[in-house]
Design an enzyme around this catalytic site. Sequence first.
Site, PDB file in Angstrom:
ATOM      1  N   VAL A  37      50.026  39.855  41.992  1.00 43.45           N
ATOM      2  CA  VAL A  37      49.011  38.818  41.817  1.00 43.45           C
ATOM      3  C   VAL A  37      47.624  39.443  41.840  1.00 43.45           C
ATOM      4  CG1 VAL A  37      48.055  36.694  42.786  1.00 43.45           C
ATOM      5  CG2 VAL A  37      50.509  37.147  42.971  1.00 43.45           C
ATOM      6  N   CYS A  38      46.812  39.085  40.856  1.00 41.84           N
ATOM      7  CA  CYS A  38      45.427  39.551  40.801  1.00 41.84           C
ATOM      8  C   CYS A  38      44.530  38.432  41.317  1.00 41.84           C
ATOM      9  CB  CYS A  38      45.060  39.914  39.364  1.00 41.84           C
ATOM     10  SG  CYS A  38      43.383  40.551  39.222  1.00 41.84           S
ATOM     11  N   LEU A  39      44.194  38.528  42.580  1.00 44.15           N
ATOM     12  CA  LEU A  39      43.323  37.552  43.231  1.00 44.15           C
ATOM     13  C   LEU A  39      42.362  38.351  44.097  1.00 44.15           C
ATOM     14  CD1 LEU A  39      42.818  34.491  43.668  1.00 44.15           C
ATOM     15  CD2 LEU A  39      44.408  34.615  45.583  1.00 44.15           C
TER      16      LEU A  39
END
Length: 183
Positions: free
Chosen positions: A111-113
């Site tokens: 996840v790219c957060l």
Amino acid sequence: MIKLFKVKEKQREIAKNADGKPPVKKQTAGELRLQKDISELNLPKTCSISFPNGKDELMNFEVTIHPDEGYYLGGTFLFSFQVSPVYPHEPPKVKCKTKVYHPNIDLEGNVCLNILREDWKPVLNINTIIYGLFHLFTQPNHEDPLNHDAAAVLRDNPKMFESNVRRAMAGGYVGHTFFTRCM
């Protein structure tokens, strides 16, 4: 000095034999903070939390997100959280267990957060992360992608992106990649 060791050994034995129960495991600071975070959760109605290994193992849990708007409306997405004993000084490790066509989630579930990486601060909590994940489904971001193909389609052809998301969520191929049904 030998007397001190015997006293310590005797204390351990007494603690072990107290009511026939093993001594209570001391909680780490991370476990205490996570307990507090979980007790104060204020999740949107479209999100839920579960503990597949039981409530005794708080450091590993799952969050389910059911977006109620946007491209991913009607989908069900499962995330696993692994929380380190040094939490909140480092963020939890979050993986999407549902294969999804999304610019900010790759096909392996990474996840790219930003708050899970460079913008993490110990004042942030589990509630903040869950709202961040929910926001990824209502407002996918093509400017900071993990899935570059999905990001390019979102940027250049939003209608095609919506069609690809629907096809993936219904259980089908997008390009050469098969997605299982998640609606």
